[in-house]
Write a protein that holds these residues in place. Structure first.
Motif, PDB file in Angstrom:
ATOM      1  N   ALA A  14       0.832  -1.203   0.000  1.00  0.00           N
ATOM      2  CA  ALA A  14       0.000   0.000   0.000  1.00  0.00           C
ATOM      3  C   ALA A  14       0.868   1.255   0.000  1.00  0.00           C
ATOM      4  N   ALA A  15       1.919   1.265   0.812  1.00  0.00           N
ATOM      5  CA  ALA A  15       2.810   2.429   0.860  1.00  0.00           C
ATOM      6  C   ALA A  15       3.476   2.657  -0.496  1.00  0.00           C
ATOM      7  N   GLY A  16       3.867   1.562  -1.152  1.00  0.00           N
ATOM      8  CA  GLY A  16       4.481   1.673  -2.473  1.00  0.00           C
ATOM      9  C   GLY A  16       3.539   2.248  -3.515  1.00  0.00           C
ATOM     10  N   LEU A  17       2.240   2.096  -3.281  1.00  0.00           N
ATOM     11  CA  LEU A  17       1.236   2.637  -4.195  1.00  0.00           C
ATOM     12  C   LEU A  17       0.657   3.963  -3.697  1.00  0.00           C
ATOM     13  N   ASN A  18       1.277   4.517  -2.662  1.00  0.00           N
ATOM     14  CA  ASN A  18       0.813   5.769  -2.043  1.00  0.00           C
ATOM     15  C   ASN A  18      -0.618   5.665  -1.528  1.00  0.00           C
ATOM     16  N   LEU A  19      -0.959   4.504  -0.984  1.00  0.00           N
ATOM     17  CA  LEU A  19      -2.273   4.279  -0.400  1.00  0.00           C
ATOM     18  C   LEU A  19      -2.142   4.191   1.118  1.00  0.00           C
TER      19      LEU A  19
END
Length: 75
Positions: A14-19
């Motif tokens: 999620a962090a890698g997808l800016n979520l």
């Protein structure tokens, strides 16, 4: 152990997808009680699980540089 892996790595994805993603507190609490019995009590379960796996610091507690879960069979 699989639950912990899914929770922390889903957060990474999620962090890698800016979520923003945060798992259910009851699931994190159960994982903490089962696998990290020495984790500090009385704190929010998700940040505490992240602390227990060396992913962040908690107020008054530095981030861990090494960690282990306790998979000892419980009766």
């Amino acid at each position: 152990m699989g639950v912990v892996e899914i929770l922390v790595h889903m957060h990474d994805v999620a962090a890698g997808l800016n979520l923003t993603w945060s798992p259910p507190a009851d699931l994190c609490g159960a994982a903490l009680r089962r696998l990290f019995p020495s984790a500090p009590a009385g704190r929010e379960p998700w940040p505490t699980l992240q602390w227990a796996t060396g992913r962040l610091a908690l107020p008054g507690l530095p981030a861990l540089t090494s960690w282990r879960w306790d998979g000892t069979p419980r009766g």
